[in-house]
Design a protein around this motif. Structure first.
Motif, PDB file in Angstrom:
ATOM      1  N   ARG A   4       0.820  -1.206   0.000  1.00  0.00           N
ATOM      2  CA  ARG A   4       0.000   0.000   0.000  1.00  0.00           C
ATOM      3  C   ARG A   4       0.853   1.255   0.000  1.00  0.00           C
ATOM      4  NH1 ARG A   4      -4.925   0.184   2.804  1.00  0.00           N
ATOM      5  NH2 ARG A   4      -3.955   1.713   4.192  1.00  0.00           N
ATOM      6  N   GLU A  47      -5.342  12.358   7.529  1.00  0.00           N
ATOM      7  CA  GLU A  47      -5.833  11.003   7.220  1.00  0.00           C
ATOM      8  C   GLU A  47      -6.845  11.106   6.087  1.00  0.00           C
ATOM      9  OE1 GLU A  47      -5.076   8.067   8.665  1.00  0.00           O
ATOM     10  OE2 GLU A  47      -3.939   8.697  10.445  1.00  0.00           O
ATOM     11  N   PRO A  49      -9.193   8.728   3.162  1.00  0.00           N
ATOM     12  CA  PRO A  49      -9.809   7.402   3.199  1.00  0.00           C
ATOM     13  C   PRO A  49      -8.858   6.285   2.768  1.00  0.00           C
ATOM     14  CG  PRO A  49     -11.309   8.983   2.225  1.00  0.00           C
ATOM     15  CD  PRO A  49      -9.998   9.700   2.398  1.00  0.00           C
ATOM     16  N   ASN A  50      -7.924   6.578   1.862  1.00  0.00           N
ATOM     17  CA  ASN A  50      -7.072   5.511   1.337  1.00  0.00           C
ATOM     18  C   ASN A  50      -5.590   5.663   1.632  1.00  0.00           C
ATOM     19  OD1 ASN A  50      -6.806   7.707  -0.325  1.00  0.00           O
ATOM     20  ND2 ASN A  50      -6.715   6.530  -2.209  1.00  0.00           N
ATOM     21  N   THR A  51      -5.181   6.778   2.234  1.00  0.00           N
ATOM     22  CA  THR A  51      -3.763   6.952   2.560  1.00  0.00           C
ATOM     23  C   THR A  51      -3.617   8.152   3.487  1.00  0.00           C
ATOM     24  OG1 THR A  51      -1.512   7.023   1.627  1.00  0.00           O
ATOM     25  CG2 THR A  51      -3.172   8.408   0.570  1.00  0.00           C
TER      26      THR A  51
END
Ligand code: CO
Length: 134
Positions: A4, A47, A49-51
């Motif tokens: 990720r 922050e 949602p994905n990183t």
């Protein structure tokens, strides 16, 4: 091997202003400033949602981002961080490919307390790459 996207780090000359910009213009939640004297930066973490986005302001005399900000007065993308499952295996694979790992090649605790390594930007299309143990 690559996992990720852990974060994108943006060097900024003024963390309070950068945090306000992300908060007010983009509606982002920015953490309170976190001084990391061992790393020579103060961070503000956003922050998503994905990183995460990490705003980095220089801290102290020998900040590793001081030179970058001398060349990029308004700030700029400083590095991107990918997660890997096994950082030593990742390092060995990269070295076998003839790519350069910065420093002595030994993973060190990064800003999140997990082992990290940095790869030479000249080997990665002009991008400083951080690898972090997932
Ligand atoms: Co980082």
């Amino acid at each position: 091997m690559i996992g990720r996207l852990n974060h994108v780090a943006i060097a900024v000359p003024d963390l309070a202003r950068a945090a306000a910009l992300y908060r007010d213009a983009l509606g982002a939640q920015v953490s309170d400033p976190v001084p990391l004297p061992d790393h020579g930066v103060t961070t503000g973490v956003i922050e998503l949602p994905n990183t995460k986005i990490e705003l980095l302001e220089p801290l102290g005399e020998d900040s590793p981002i001081a030179k970058f900000l001398e060349r990029n007065l308004a700030g700029g993308i400083h590095h991107i961080c990918y997660e890997v499952d096994d950082i030593e295996a990742a390092r060995d694979r990269l070295l076998n490919e003839g790519l350069r790992v910065l420093g002595d090649g030994q993973p060190k605790p990064g800003a999140h307390g997990k082992p990290v390594l940095f790869l030479h930007p000249k080997d990665f299309n002009g991008t400083l790459v951080e690898l972090e143990q997932a």
